[in-house]
Design an enzyme around this catalytic site. Structure first.
Site, PDB file in Angstrom:
ATOM      1  N   HIS A  25       4.816   3.821  -2.671  1.00  0.00           N
ATOM      2  CA  HIS A  25       3.544   3.632  -1.948  1.00  0.00           C
ATOM      3  C   HIS A  25       3.434   4.703  -0.861  1.00  0.00           C
ATOM      4  O   HIS A  25       4.342   4.814  -0.015  1.00  0.00           O
ATOM      5  CB  HIS A  25       3.511   2.265  -1.272  1.00  0.00           C
ATOM      6  CG  HIS A  25       3.605   1.108  -2.222  1.00  0.00           C
ATOM      7  ND1 HIS A  25       2.489   0.477  -2.734  1.00  0.00           N
ATOM      8  CD2 HIS A  25       4.673   0.461  -2.752  1.00  0.00           C
ATOM      9  CE1 HIS A  25       2.870  -0.526  -3.519  1.00  0.00           C
ATOM     10  NE2 HIS A  25       4.196  -0.555  -3.554  1.00  0.00           N
ATOM     11  N   ASN A  27       1.829   5.109   2.017  1.00  0.00           N
ATOM     12  CA  ASN A  27       2.031   4.764   3.437  1.00  0.00           C
ATOM     13  C   ASN A  27       3.385   4.108   3.708  1.00  0.00           C
ATOM     14  O   ASN A  27       3.784   4.008   4.868  1.00  0.00           O
ATOM     15  CB  ASN A  27       0.884   3.886   3.948  1.00  0.00           C
ATOM     16  CG  ASN A  27      -0.327   4.727   4.322  1.00  0.00           C
ATOM     17  OD1 ASN A  27      -0.343   5.392   5.345  1.00  0.00           O
ATOM     18  ND2 ASN A  27      -1.326   4.746   3.450  1.00  0.00           N
ATOM     19  N   THR A 107      -1.476   4.618  -3.860  1.00  0.00           N
ATOM     20  CA  THR A 107      -2.008   4.348  -2.529  1.00  0.00           C
ATOM     21  C   THR A 107      -3.285   3.522  -2.630  1.00  0.00           C
ATOM     22  O   THR A 107      -3.983   3.568  -3.640  1.00  0.00           O
ATOM     23  CB  THR A 107      -2.248   5.662  -1.746  1.00  0.00           C
ATOM     24  OG1 THR A 107      -2.478   5.323  -0.370  1.00  0.00           O
ATOM     25  CG2 THR A 107      -3.423   6.469  -2.274  1.00  0.00           C
ATOM     26  N   ASP A 176      -5.399  -3.865  -3.079  1.00  0.00           N
ATOM     27  CA  ASP A 176      -4.649  -4.703  -2.129  1.00  0.00           C
ATOM     28  C   ASP A 176      -5.031  -6.163  -2.382  1.00  0.00           C
ATOM     29  O   ASP A 176      -6.213  -6.478  -2.554  1.00  0.00           O
ATOM     30  CB  ASP A 176      -5.019  -4.287  -0.697  1.00  0.00           C
ATOM     31  CG  ASP A 176      -4.166  -4.970   0.357  1.00  0.00           C
ATOM     32  OD1 ASP A 176      -3.961  -6.199   0.254  1.00  0.00           O
ATOM     33  OD2 ASP A 176      -3.717  -4.290   1.292  1.00  0.00           O
ATOM     34  N   GLU A 236       7.149 -10.980  -7.296  1.00  0.00           N
ATOM     35  CA  GLU A 236       7.856 -10.554  -6.079  1.00  0.00           C
ATOM     36  C   GLU A 236       8.242 -11.791  -5.271  1.00  0.00           C
ATOM     37  O   GLU A 236       9.189 -11.775  -4.487  1.00  0.00           O
ATOM     38  CB  GLU A 236       6.959  -9.617  -5.266  1.00  0.00           C
ATOM     39  CG  GLU A 236       7.726  -8.568  -4.515  1.00  0.00           C
ATOM     40  CD  GLU A 236       6.833  -7.602  -3.763  1.00  0.00           C
ATOM     41  OE1 GLU A 236       5.601  -7.606  -3.971  1.00  0.00           O
ATOM     42  OE2 GLU A 236       7.371  -6.835  -2.941  1.00  0.00           O
TER      43      GLU A 236
HETATM   44  C1  6MZ Z   1       3.803  -5.321  -2.322  1.00  0.00           C
HETATM   45  C2  6MZ Z   1       3.596  -3.324  -1.215  1.00  0.00           C
HETATM   46  C3  6MZ Z   1       5.005  -3.231  -1.065  1.00  0.00           C
HETATM   47  O1  6MZ Z   1      -1.267   1.765  -0.267  1.00  0.00           O
HETATM   48  O2  6MZ Z   1      -1.401   2.076   2.201  1.00  0.00           O
HETATM   49  N1  6MZ Z   1       3.068  -2.244  -0.625  1.00  0.00           N
HETATM   50  N2  6MZ Z   1       3.008  -4.351  -1.833  1.00  0.00           N
HETATM   51  N3  6MZ Z   1       5.152  -5.310  -2.210  1.00  0.00           N
HETATM   52  C4  6MZ Z   1       5.783  -4.290  -1.584  1.00  0.00           C
HETATM   53  N4  6MZ Z   1       7.139  -4.344  -1.451  1.00  0.00           N
HETATM   54  C5  6MZ Z   1       7.783  -4.402  -0.182  1.00  0.00           C
HETATM   55  N5  6MZ Z   1       5.284  -2.100  -0.430  1.00  0.00           N
HETATM   56  C6  6MZ Z   1       4.085  -1.495  -0.177  1.00  0.00           C
HETATM   57  O3  6MZ Z   1       0.842   1.907   1.061  1.00  0.00           O
HETATM   58  C7  6MZ Z   1       1.203   0.739   1.759  1.00  0.00           C
HETATM   59  C8  6MZ Z   1       0.707  -0.484   1.020  1.00  0.00           C
HETATM   60  O4  6MZ Z   1       1.403  -0.626  -0.227  1.00  0.00           O
HETATM   61  C9  6MZ Z   1       1.610  -1.989  -0.535  1.00  0.00           C
HETATM   62  C10 6MZ Z   1       1.001  -2.802   0.611  1.00  0.00           C
HETATM   63  O5  6MZ Z   1      -0.307  -3.158   0.266  1.00  0.00           O
HETATM   64  C11 6MZ Z   1       1.000  -1.786   1.759  1.00  0.00           C
HETATM   65  O6  6MZ Z   1       0.018  -2.063   2.728  1.00  0.00           O
HETATM   66  P1  6MZ Z   1      -0.675   2.427   0.925  1.00  0.00           P
HETATM   67  O7  6MZ Z   1      -0.516   3.909   0.759  1.00  0.00           O
END
Ligand code: 6MZ
Length: 371
Positions: A25, A27, A107, A176, A236
């Site tokens: 991801h 961010n 993302t 999201d 998850e």
């Molecule tokens: C679920 C996750 C995650 O999209 O803003 N994200 N969603 N489980 C996880 N495991 C721990 N890790 C990250 O990257 C950040 C977003 O990715 C998802 C969440 O929605 C988080 O806000 P972006 O680039």
């Protein structure tokens, strides 16, 4: 001493072999140094209290709930277009530095009225970030003349490009779990529109205890109808009904899969759905009591399609090399196993056959150099 040398050797091997990252991801992969720098700036502007934020960023070992609180903070820190471009550039450089040859970066496109940001302009910033990488040669687009309508062209010297490392980057747009059906549909439409800019699929992610499957289903179905591959964060947390509904949807891949029961695995086995395995993430967020009981071992022994991934390199202070090393060390895999495991992932990428062919050749060239 012997063991130490072997471990050190394995660590170096895991760093040196070509690798494929399919679950990262954007961010969640921001460098700590960048986060702290952004937090300091916002602290000076009075938007946040730096001391509070510094403590949160530096904390090791977070619960799943704390992770999602931290993501909210990340999104405050990285909300303008310029910052999105910067972190995209840095994340790609970081993956390339550790021999990731194909990166599927995901993302969540975001609307932020205060910053004049739409989902489309957010993605434009991501693309601009990809185009601004100059330390490695980034292949992310089919140059069919349409680039200019989306981004400013970047001048590069061809001679320099020849000497650089090459990384293939493709994008997944995330929905999201907090989003509405309409917002999810907007993301899918944007993904379809951006196919020629390296977007190859859709991901469903976000806090797994938030949102209902039925909310996202229409958009995910639409993606599927349009031939856009879909990967889902599945299991998850323990949620039998949702896991079953997700498996019935027949996604192209699933991420995590920590809470699947035997009958769910039977289904996943029958349809051979590739699983994106995120060892450190699952451990840190306490999805399992110990790494030794991680489902990686069963899946690996059963020859189930799987790929090792990082999830969030920044959030979990990990790297793909580290995930490979962790798997090798914990489950007793040797160098050949690790190289094969990495190469197997070529079959699960969402990019087209030409890209797959090119990555296959990179792995073959690596093997030839060893011979
Ligand atoms: C679920 C996750 C995650 O999209 O803003 N994200 N969603 N489980 C996880 N495991 C721990 N890790 C990250 O990257 C950040 C977003 O990715 C998802 C969440 O929605 C988080 O806000 P972006 O680039």
């Amino acid at each position: 001493m012997e063991k130490c040398t072997n471990l050190a050797e394995m660590k170096e091997w895991c760093r040196a072999i070509p690798k494929i990252e399919l679950h990262a991801h954007l961010n969640g992969c921001i460098r700590d140094s960048t986060l702290l720098e952004l937090a300091k700036l916002l602290g000076e502007k009075g938007v946040i209290i730096f001391a509070d934020v510094e403590h949160v960023i530096r904390k090791c070992g977070r619960s799943l709930t704390e992770c999602f609180q931290l993501f909210d903070l990340f999104h405050i820190l990285a909300t303008d277009h310029e910052t999105i471009s910067r972190i995209t550039k840095e994340v790609v450089e970081d993956f390339a530095a550790e021999e990731v040859v194909y990166l599927e970066l995901r993302t969540t496109p975001k609307n932020n009225e205060a910053k004049g940001m739409t989902k489309r302009s957010y993605m434009k910033a991501v693309i601009n970030g990809l185009r601004s990488v100059d330390t490695v040669d980034v292949s992310f687009i089919n140059l069919n003349g349409k680039t200019e309508s989306f981004c400013e062209p970047v001048q590069k010297s061809c001679t320099t490009c020849m000497e650089k490392k090459k990384i293939y980057v493709r994008l997944l747009l995330s929905i999201d779990r907090r989003e509405t059906t309409a917002a999810a549909m907007e993301t899918v439409c944007l993904a379809l529109e951006m196919r020629e800019f390296g977007v190859v699929g859709i991901d469903l992610s976000g806090n797994p205890v938030v949102g209902e499957w039925d909310t996202f289903l229409p958009a995910l179905k639409y993606a599927k109808e349009q031939g856009l591959p879909v990967t889902l964060h599945c299991g998850e947390v323990s949620n039998k009904m949702e896991i079953q509904a997700m498996l019935n949807f027949s996604p192209d891949r699933i991420g995590h899969a920590c809470f699947l029961d035997e009958d769910d695995w039977e289904k996943a086995r029958l349809s051979q759905i590739p699983v994106e395995i995120c060892l450190t993430s699952n451990l840190r967020t306490e999805r399992l009591s110990s790494i030794h009981v991680h489902h990686f071992a069963n899946l690996y022994n059963a020859n189930h399609p799987l790929v090792l991934c990082t999830d969030d390199t920044g959030l979990f202070s990990t790297s793909l090399s580290n995930e490979y090393y962790l798997a090798a060390e914990t489950f007793g895999l040797d160098k050949k196993d690790m190289l094969q495991l990495g190469a197997n992932a070529i079959e699960f990428v969402f990019a087209d056959s030409e890209v797959k062919k090119a990555i296959r050749e990179i792995f073959r060239a690596f093997e030839r150099r060893l011979a």
